[in-house]
Design an enzyme around this catalytic site. Structure first.
Site, PDB file in Angstrom:
ATOM      1  CB  CYS A  74      -0.999   0.002   1.154  1.00  0.00           C
ATOM      2  SG  CYS A  74      -0.972  -1.398   2.248  1.00  0.00           S
TER       3      CYS A  74
ATOM      4  NE  ARG B 156       2.032  -9.121   5.058  1.00  0.00           N
ATOM      5  CZ  ARG B 156       0.735  -9.057   4.774  1.00  0.00           C
ATOM      6  NH1 ARG B 156      -0.103  -9.899   5.356  1.00  0.00           N
ATOM      7  NH2 ARG B 156       0.280  -8.162   3.917  1.00  0.00           N
TER       8      ARG B 156
ATOM      9  CD  GLN C 280      -0.526  -8.769  -0.023  1.00  0.00           C
ATOM     10  OE1 GLN C 280       0.060  -7.717  -0.185  1.00  0.00           O
ATOM     11  NE2 GLN C 280      -1.397  -8.954   0.947  1.00  0.00           N
TER      12      GLN C 280
ATOM     13  CG  ASP D 151      -2.016  -5.415  -2.421  1.00  0.00           C
ATOM     14  OD1 ASP D 151      -3.221  -5.234  -2.186  1.00  0.00           O
ATOM     15  OD2 ASP D 151      -1.109  -5.157  -1.613  1.00  0.00           O
TER      16      ASP D 151
ATOM     17  CG  HIS E 100      -3.842  -0.107  -2.751  1.00  0.00           C
ATOM     18  ND1 HIS E 100      -2.756  -0.889  -3.084  1.00  0.00           N
ATOM     19  CD2 HIS E 100      -4.120  -0.356  -1.455  1.00  0.00           C
ATOM     20  CE1 HIS E 100      -2.383  -1.584  -2.025  1.00  0.00           C
ATOM     21  NE2 HIS E 100      -3.190  -1.287  -1.028  1.00  0.00           N
TER      22      HIS E 100
ATOM     23  CE  LYS F 255      -9.052  -7.977   7.745  1.00  0.00           C
ATOM     24  NZ  LYS F 255      -7.731  -8.609   7.580  1.00  0.00           N
TER      25      LYS F 255
ATOM     26  CG  HIS G  76      -5.971  -1.107   1.453  1.00  0.00           C
ATOM     27  ND1 HIS G  76      -4.609  -1.036   1.666  1.00  0.00           N
ATOM     28  CD2 HIS G  76      -6.479   0.015   2.021  1.00  0.00           C
ATOM     29  CE1 HIS G  76      -4.318   0.069   2.326  1.00  0.00           C
ATOM     30  NE2 HIS G  76      -5.438   0.724   2.550  1.00  0.00           N
TER      31      HIS G  76
END
Length: 644
Positions: free
Chosen positions: A335, A364, A382, A384, A386, A469, A515
């Protein structure tokens, strides 16, 4: 007198001090006989507990879902009693209920082994047959210490000393055996029934501290009915058969090794499967208006301080310090990088929504004990994205994400999906006002999804630290649930980085950031797919779709031709020309989960046909080469391409 209200709204008066059992008997002896506990104002309590105030009461039968925890808790006590009868001198420690069962930790000079479990289980059944009443007593601290010290139960004495001074010490007795416990429990040990099984043994340090003694832990499971236990054991067998780690070896997809804990060594076929997922998602995202980007893996500490990750997530981050004393972190999330891309260049309200997507590799730190194949790793990719928008666009964009997620899951064979709203956690950033707005927006989305007939729910306190979320949980072929996709509304991060767009009034406005992930972790989703299909991946997903097998060497030239024609149609094909029996070849490729085998011999070469064997089927069919390859090519076309 006190008023006791029943589930149907009726109310009756009783003398203070009446027990739940007394009330059940006053209604019907049969009710008292089949009741194992009561819910008093929603709290599960012992049936013999007394009531001295106005309250709502509900009687809980043995097959009520709420009774399952009592059955499992009593089964832990049952296990402890059986162990101490069979192995005198063994000390008992704690025995809690856990997901799908229970365990009890014991201290003895010689650890238990799996060979001990049948005898312990047999003794447990003997104790159930005695059906001793379970009774509750309240002891003083000194009385309890004296008793357990005399019995040589040092761990129980330590537990007593850790209980707060003002708290009652409850002792539950079943026949001659007793234990310190908060309760509640069933009325008698026979109510546990016989639908239980001891599963495994393991080592565990007392109170989880490696400086403390090692205990011997016995795990078990229990259900109200034998058919429920049988179904659970069958699911475990299925899960073992489908385990992605085993199938990954058999299919030659990937492996793990100690030098890279929590990371995956992809083999050629596994990487091809992974890239198929990426290609599929790239097509879907592009069609939905997302712009694919890529952001750095390593970023300065200052960026993570601004984002709030340093303050709230640092223990999960991999850090490094360079020679010039600068501290960097491997990105745990994409992000902040996407905010930097949004900020690069002036944006107008007319540009919104701006949709930025990335197949971002994140790292992580997960404790070693939490790592589990592809399902729990330290490095993953991911899908991912946005979405930068204004407040008025939140619902429309969240619903677009929802529709995209559900169609994607359907393409991969998942139709049973639950959407849950996770709200503000205790550890979070941002103002209460911002959180209230974000949660209100997602509540509206959730209401709309429920109105459409989707299964929905709420997970209080389970949101991300920067925003609430929606979590998408799918159910696989054997009923397991996997949380994958998310939609998160964030009023915090763009403002922390000073991101803005120019509004219709020519003033700077802070965008809202949604997100969004659909697979979530591509590595984890790959593992879920392997287990969902038990390795029998659909042809369009399979990294190796066809193996051409020869019966005799006379067919080698024709086999090369078959493979070449298949490759022209975009099919992934291998040749097996080994001088082995065809039954051996079929067995080997079936173990590797190859979807289609095209078997050719001298006859097929002359007739320009192939014999087709499909994975999971004993049947064999014959077709012309052109027809067989055309059918396989059509089947191998990804569903989104077919629709396009």
């Amino acid at each position: 007198m006190i008023a006791v209200t029943f589930p149907d709204g009726a109310s009756r008066q009783f003398e203070p001090g009446v027990s739940g059992l007394d009330i059940a008997k006053s209604i019907s002896p049969s009710l008292a006989k089949r009741t194992v506990a009561m819910a008093l104002d929603g709290e599960l309590r012992d049936l013999v507990d007394t009531i001295d105030r106005d309250a709502k009461i509900e009687f809980v039968g043995r097959e009520d879902p709420r009774a399952l925890e009592l059955i499992r808790h009593d089964c832990a006590h049952l296990l402890a009693e059986a162990v101490q009868e069979l192995f005198p001198g063994t000390q008992v420690t704690i025995g809690p209920v856990i997901e799908n069962g229970f365990y009890y930790d014991f201290y003895r000079s010689e650890p238990f082994t799996p060979d001990d479990l049948p005898a312990i289980e047999k003794k447990m059944r003997e104790i159930v047959a005695r059906d001793a009443a379970i009774t509750k007593e309240v002891w003083s601290r000194d009385q309890a210490k004296t008793y357990f010290t005399a019995k040589g139960e040092a761990f129980k004495r330590e537990l007593i000393e850790s209980i707060p001074g003002g708290e009652d010490l409850k002792i539950y007795r079943q026949g001659h055996w007793l234990d310190l416990c908060r309760g509640p429990h069933l009325p008698s040990i026979g109510k546990v029934g016989t639908a239980f099984k001891l599963m495994k043994v393991a080592g565990a340090y007392w109170r989880g501290d490696h400086n403390n003694p090692m205990l011997s832990r016995i795990y078990g499971t229990a259900f109200a009915k034998q058919e429920d236990l049988d179904a659970y054991l069958h699911r475990l067998e299925e899960a073992e058969r489908r385990d992605h780690r085993r199938l990954g070896r058999e299919m030659d997809l990937f492996h793990f090794q100690e030098e890279g804990p929590g990371t995956i060594f992809w083999h050629e076929k596994g990487w091809a499967l992974f890239q198929s997922l990426v290609s599929y998602m790239r097509r879907r995202q592009k069609a939905a208006g997302y712009r694919e980007v890529n952001t750095p893996q390593v970023l300065d500490r200052a960026l993570w301080e601004t984002s709030g990750h340093w303050q709230t997530y640092r223990e999960n981050m991999f850090l490094t310090k360079t020679e010039d004393e600068r501290i960097f972190a491997l990105k745990p999330m994409n992000c902040p990088g996407h905010v930097q891309i949004f900020k690069n260049g002036l944006k107008s309200y007319r540009d919104l929504p701006v949709k930025i997507a990335e197949f971002g590799i994140v790292h992580r730190y997960e404790p070693s004990g939490a790592l589990h194949g592809m399902m729990r790793v330290r490095a993953f990719t991911q899908d991912d994205a946005h979405i930068f928008c204004n407040e008025d666009q939140i619902m429309e964009e969240a619903l677009k994400v929802n529709d995209l997620i559900l169609t994607i899951y359907k393409d991969f064979g998942f139709d049973d999906v639950v959407v849950k709203l996770s709200t503000r956690p205790e550890k979070h950033v941002g103002s209460d006002e911002a959180w209230a707005k974000a949660e209100a927006a997602l509540h509206k989305v959730l209401e709309e999804l429920a109105a459409r007939g989707l299964k929905t729910g709420v997970n209080p306190g389970e949101g991300a630290f920067y925003g609430p979320k929606l979590e998408y949980t799918l159910r696989d072929a054997i009923g397991r649930e996997w949380q994958c996709g998310t939609t998160q509304v964030d009023f915090n991060l763009p403002g922390r980085f000073g991101a803005f767009y120019i509004g219709a009034d020519s003033e700077k406005k802070t965008p809202v950031m949604i997100h969004r992930a659909m697979f979530g972790s591509l590595e984890r989703f790959t593992g879920i797919l392997i287990e969902h299909y038990a390795g029998h991946l659909p042809l369009w997903l399979s990294p190796l779709q066809i193996v051409v097998c020869t019966i005799t060497q006379d067919a080698d030239d024709y086999a090369y031709e078959v493979a070449a024609e298949a490759r022209k149609l975009g099919l992934a094909v291998d040749l097996d020309l080994r001088n082995e029996k065809i039954t051996y070849k079929v067995r080997e490729h079936s173990l590797a989960k190859v979807p289609a085998l095209l078997v050719v011999g001298k006859k097929e070469a002359v007739e320009r046909t192939v014999s087709i064997r499909r994975l999971g089927s004993q049947a064999q069919s014959s077709a012309t080469l052109a027809d067989a390859l055309a059918a396989l090519a059509a089947e191998a076309t990804p569903p989104d391409v077919k629709e396009g």
